[in-house]
Design an enzyme around this catalytic site. Structure first.
Site, PDB file in Angstrom:
ATOM      1  N   HIS A 164      -2.629   0.673   6.871  1.00  0.00           N
ATOM      2  CA  HIS A 164      -2.846   0.964   5.458  1.00  0.00           C
ATOM      3  C   HIS A 164      -2.439   2.407   5.186  1.00  0.00           C
ATOM      4  O   HIS A 164      -2.350   3.229   6.093  1.00  0.00           O
ATOM      5  CB  HIS A 164      -4.337   0.753   5.128  1.00  0.00           C
ATOM      6  CG  HIS A 164      -4.626   0.693   3.666  1.00  0.00           C
ATOM      7  ND1 HIS A 164      -3.886  -0.025   2.774  1.00  0.00           N
ATOM      8  CD2 HIS A 164      -5.626   1.274   2.932  1.00  0.00           C
ATOM      9  CE1 HIS A 164      -4.382   0.110   1.565  1.00  0.00           C
ATOM     10  NE2 HIS A 164      -5.446   0.906   1.629  1.00  0.00           N
ATOM     11  N   ASP A 204      -7.864   5.262  -3.128  1.00  0.00           N
ATOM     12  CA  ASP A 204      -7.036   4.165  -2.613  1.00  0.00           C
ATOM     13  C   ASP A 204      -6.430   3.423  -3.785  1.00  0.00           C
ATOM     14  O   ASP A 204      -7.055   2.537  -4.372  1.00  0.00           O
ATOM     15  CB  ASP A 204      -7.893   3.216  -1.764  1.00  0.00           C
ATOM     16  CG  ASP A 204      -7.023   2.242  -0.992  1.00  0.00           C
ATOM     17  OD1 ASP A 204      -5.813   2.154  -1.291  1.00  0.00           O
ATOM     18  OD2 ASP A 204      -7.548   1.573  -0.077  1.00  0.00           O
ATOM     19  N   CYS A 214       0.807  -1.218   0.000  1.00  0.00           N
ATOM     20  CA  CYS A 214       0.000   0.000   0.000  1.00  0.00           C
ATOM     21  C   CYS A 214       0.839   1.265   0.000  1.00  0.00           C
ATOM     22  O   CYS A 214       0.544   2.237  -0.684  1.00  0.00           O
ATOM     23  CB  CYS A 214      -0.960  -0.003   1.165  1.00  0.00           C
ATOM     24  SG  CYS A 214      -0.162  -0.042   2.757  1.00  0.00           S
TER      25      CYS A 214
END
Lengths: 655, 316
Positions: free
Chosen positions: A443, A460, A399
């Site tokens: 994250h 995202d 991520c």
């Protein structure tokens, strides 16, 4: 008291102290508990051999030396760690100075204090278990030191602790808690903290993700949001230096407005990391314990790192509208030189789309279709142009790589952007009815500012590459995580999931009701029990009264059982006393017939009654030793009536 | 220590009723924490403050558990004394300046073992006593007799810090019994009634050649005279009689008037006492003349004679 017995008591004290000290090996510099354990061992040896104790002139310099060493090691002698270390050290030296029973008692009392020290560092269930073990050992040593019950001392210690357990529970629940500390403590910086770090560099989150530790837990009021909407924001990184994203708090103030979305209320329990706790995107208001910083981040008012429970309110799926001044926009577009290829690609996307949203679509499309892979073990990115290396050569990452690259590209395209870190998702525990978020849910994502709608949009990029990362639990979505369960192959069996959930639920309950039992939880309990609307002296007294009655019941039961006398013995001695008051002296050797003989002078009704009693006594005592307790008790009751009647003169002739 | 502690205690002890039998109950058992108990309470308080400050729940658990343990220790210490039965036992007197035994009987009618300590009100040695379940035991507390005459038993303090040493449960008991202090024997060479060459050596006792025959046991025979082997074999109590033991010979007259009028009362009594003991030792018959009182040679004469001497001309 016999000397040998006493010695055993001293040994017991040393043993209990050593046991209590064991967990400190984990929390203090390990040479210290080791040193003190050795000292206790040597003391025990001296005790066994009955050797002379070393003189004070030897001990004092040694003590000074070790205190100095401690200071060199810790740089402090106060506070949680320093104080604990000092106490442990003094305890070791005190054992060399203990000669009389009083010294040993002081040592034992210090041992009870010592049992509290590991709790300052760790309050997990194993820690509680060890507390019980310590208490048992110390109580046992206390019994041994008191010289009495040498046999069955352990059982007796357990009994005493069990009997005091209800009292402890009542006091634990009822006694008022303080909302804050009594005095401020020096903050301990050197304690390694878990959680998200201050900056984001490739690798910082993926290390966290490989841990399975619980980070925080959440209970939603009502329906929880969908899994892919669970974005817990903690930190914003607004500055990029070419390798690393960090927070420079470029914006001191942010005018925001939330539009649309669904209101969600929840209670979150977690351990603050650098005075921060996560809030669900987007927070509506700050919980009472702190304030909202620009960017919707929650910061605690006080500097503490104990587990805290906050209740939050958020608008899920809303628009985060914010006015950015020109200088603010420039700030969020700032980039260091380098990464020319990525810049060029970003400019290309920008030119292909009409607005910022179009750029986002282009970029996400590229990430989805550009051969990018999601992995926990990406190749290292070396050199100055790390974004270029990621975008064009390795294309494997986690991520943080995606967020970093995406924010870079957006900025390169002239769109204000920032990186948000926190947690995504969580696992619902159906047993405990709460959501558990773990370190592995850590994250990073991106927020870009759309000039057209004047809105910070959450993007995202990881979801574009690995959509299952946000829609499912991590353990099922990432092959790398599944590979960590070698025995069961790719899927955990159902029973194991249940066991795991049960364990989690127990941990949650422990956290909620033991470790996190604080002033607010106490207040809600008081309200629920109807003891009062506030925790004041009146309600505490009420609660104590009720509680002590409850706690007294097992005590009462034990008391009745343990002090019950044997009816026949009791009756015989009652008769003896009653007759003595009438001037009839019985000898211990006198049987029932002797008793009757001596009592011949009594008035006739009394004598008749006594005769019957003696007859029954002899029957129960000598003819039928296996008599029922019931019968014996009835007989005792008759004896009691007889003795009071005799004393009051009711059994006189014609009376 | 309180400055008025001693008179206060004396006043309080005088108010206690005298009892020959007593059963300890809640009205007379007192409970105080020991030094160790106070120390542990302090530790509990310190842990509590720490818990309050650092908001450590498990430290609350420890503090409150300690407190609970102290409370349970109160009950357990109380249980050590509760229901205990005390009785007076017959005690022999002693001579002035000697320690007399105050014999007591403790009776445990419950199924718990009691760990007790006893002490007389005048201090002295603590007498430990472990009383098993449903058992009884005799305990002796000594008292120094300073004056001649009848002395009440000293008040007895019983206490127990068992099982933890945290709480001291104690109780006072004034036994309804007394001890006799006989006059201290003073050797009186002028009136050697017994046929001793030099007053000692004779009574070393059962020399072979002195032994004459076995007679029936008579009250007053010393344990030395008892034929233990006969008792063991035939279960008959018999006393050894010695050849030198004069039987049927003239009574020795031990009289108050044997002494010049200038001699004071105590000296006379002491000398008479010595003579009584000499006669007893030698097994000779004697008659004790005191103004207004005469002790004839009959069973138990020793005790009567000593009692008469002890209580002679004392205000009642």
């Amino acid at each position: 008291m016999r000397l040998a017995q006493f010695r055993q008591g001293e040994m017991a004290v040393l043993l209990a102290l050593a046991l209590v000290m064991l967990p400190l090996l984990l929390h203090l510099p390990s040479w210290l508990p080791m040193l003190v354990l050795t000292m206790l061992l040597v003391r025990g040896f001296l005790l066994q051999r009955q050797n002379q104790l070393p003189s004070l002139w030897l001990l004092l310099p040694l003590l000074g030396l070790s205190v100095f060493g401690l200071w060199l090691n810790l740089n402090t002698l106060i506070g949680r760690e320093g104080g604990a270390a000092l106490l442990v050290l003094l305890l070791g030296f005190k054992s060399f100075e203990s000669r009389q029973q009083r010294d040993w008692q002081v040592l034992l009392a210090l041992g009870f204090f010592l049992a509290a020290i590991p709790l300052l560092f760790d309050q997990s269930p194993p820690s509680a278990l060890w507390l019980i073990v310590s208490l048992l050992a110390l109580t046992w040593a206390m019994l041994r030191l008191a010289g009495g019950a040498v046999q069955g001392a352990a059982g007796m210690a357990a009994q005493a602790l069990l009997l005091s357990l209800p009292l402890m529970l009542v006091l634990f629940v009822v006694m008022p808690r303080l909302p804050g500390p009594l005095w401020s403590m020096p903050h301990e910086q050197h304690v390694a903290s878990t959680g998200l770090s201050d900056s984001m560099e490739p690798g910082s989150i993926s290390q966290l993700v490989q841990q399975q530790e619980p980070a925080f837990s959440v209970v939603f009021d009502g329906q929880p949001p969908a899994h892919e909407q669970l974005y817990w924001r903690i930190m914003i990184f607004d500055d990029f230096d070419g390798r690393r994203w960090q927070s420079v708090h470029g914006q001191t103030r942010e005018q925001i407005q939330l539009a649309g979305g669904e209101k969600v209320r929840y209670r979150l329990t977690g351990k603050p990391s650098r005075s921060r706790l996560p809030l669900l995107d987007y927070p509506l208001a700050a919980p009472a314990e702190g304030r909202l910083e620009p960017g919707g981040l929650f910061k605690l008012a006080s500097d503490q790192d104990d587990v805290l429970r906050i209740s939050g309110e958020s608008l899920v799926g809303s628009h985060y509208l914010s006015e950015l001044s020109r200088s603010d926009q420039d700030f969020y577009r700032h980039l260091p030189p380098g990464n020319p290829a990525s810049r060029q690609l970003a400019m290309q996307w920008r030119s292909q789309s009409s607005d910022s949203a179009g750029f986002v679509r282009e970029a996400l499309l590229h990430l989805r279709l550009g051969g990018f892979a999601y992995t926990l073990r990406p190749p290292l990115l070396e050199g100055d142009n790390s974004i270029d290396a990621f975008m064009f050569s390795t294309r494997q990452g986690f991520c943080e790589h995606y967020a970093s690259a995406f924010a870079f590209m957006a900025r390169a395209a002239g769109i204000p952007a920032r990186v948000v870190t926190g947690y995504q998702g969580g696992q619902f525990n159906s047993l405990g009815r709460f959501w558990q978020v773990r370190s592995s849910d850590a994250h990073a994502w991106v927020e870009v500012w759309l000039a057209e709608s004047r809105e910070w949009l959450r993007v995202d990029p990881t979801a574009a590459v690995a959509p299952e990362r946000v829609s499912q639990d991590l353990g099922q979505s990432i092959p790398a995580m599944q590979a960590q369960l070698p025995v069961f192959g790719s899927r955990m069996p159902a029973w194991m999931v249940r066991v795991q959930q049960g364990w989690q639920a127990a941990g949650f309950a422990w956290q909620q009701w033991v470790v996190g039992y604080d002033a607010s939880r106490q207040l809600s309990l008081y309200r629920w029990l109807g003891l009062g609307e506030i925790v004041d002296s009146a309600s505490v007294v009420r609660a104590l009264l009720c509680g002590v009655v409850l706690a007294g019941l097992p005590l009462l039961w034990w008391w009745r059982r343990s002090t019950e006398s044997v009816p026949l013995q009791e009756g015989r001695s009652r008769l003896e006393r009653a007759l003595q008051q009438q001037g009839i002296i019985l000898l211990p050797s006198d049987g029932p017939l002797d008793m009757l003989n001596k009592a011949r002078g009594l008035p006739a009704p009394a004598y008749r009654e006594l005769k019957q009693l003696c007859k029954d006594y002899a029957a129960m005592r000598y003819q039928n030793p296996a008599l029922s307790q019931q019968q014996a008790r009835l007989w005792l009751r008759r004896v009691k009536i007889f003795s009071t009647d005799l004393a009051r003169g009711k059994l006189r002739q014609g009376g | 220590m309180l400055p008025f502690r001693k008179p206060l205690r004396a006043w309080w002890l005088r108010r206690l009723p005298k009892e020959s039998v007593c059963r300890l109950g809640q009205r007379r058992i007192y409970l105080l924490p020991t030094r160790f108990g106070l120390l542990l309470l302090l530790v509990a308080a310190a842990v509590w403050v720490g818990a309050l400050n650092y908001a450590v729940s498990l430290a609350y658990v420890l503090a409150f558990w300690l407190l609970g343990l102290l409370l349970v220790a109160v009950l357990m210490a109380y249980r050590q004394l509760s229901g205990l039965q005390l009785q007076v036992q017959e005690s022999e007197g002693a001579f002035v300046g000697q320690f007399a035994d105050c014999r007591l009987r403790l009776l445990n009618t419950t199924a718990i073992t009691r760990q007790l300590l006893l002490q007389s009100e005048h201090g002295g040695e603590c007498v430990p006593c472990t009383l098993a379940a449903m058992a009884e035991q005799s305990v002796t507390v000594v008292q120094l007799l300073k004056r001649r005459g009848r002395h009440a038993y000293p008040a007895i303090q019983l206490w127990s810090t068992a099982p933890f040493g945290l709480i001291r449960a104690f109780s006072w008991w004034r036994p309804d019994a007394s001890l006799l202090a006989y006059p201290l024997p003073l050797p009186d060479r002028e009136h050697q009634d017994c046929h001793h060459e030099n007053g000692r050596g004779r009574n070393r006792g059962d020399d072979e050649e002195d032994f004459s025959h076995l007679g029936e046991y008579r009250q007053g025979d010393t344990p030395r005279q008892i034929a233990w082997s006969v008792l063991a074999r035939r279960d008959v109590l018999a006393s050894k009689r010695f050849a030198s033991q004069p039987r049927g010979q003239a009574l020795h007259q031990l009289a108050w008037q044997d002494y010049p009028a200038t001699l004071d009362v105590e000296s006379r009594l002491s000398r008479l006492c010595w003579r009584v003991l000499q006669c007893e030792k030698a097994g000779q018959h004697y008659r004790l003349h005191l103004p207004g009182c005469m002790v004839e040679p009959w069973p138990g004469q020793r005790e009567q004679a000593l009692a008469a001497l002890a209580e002679f001309r004392l205000p009642v």
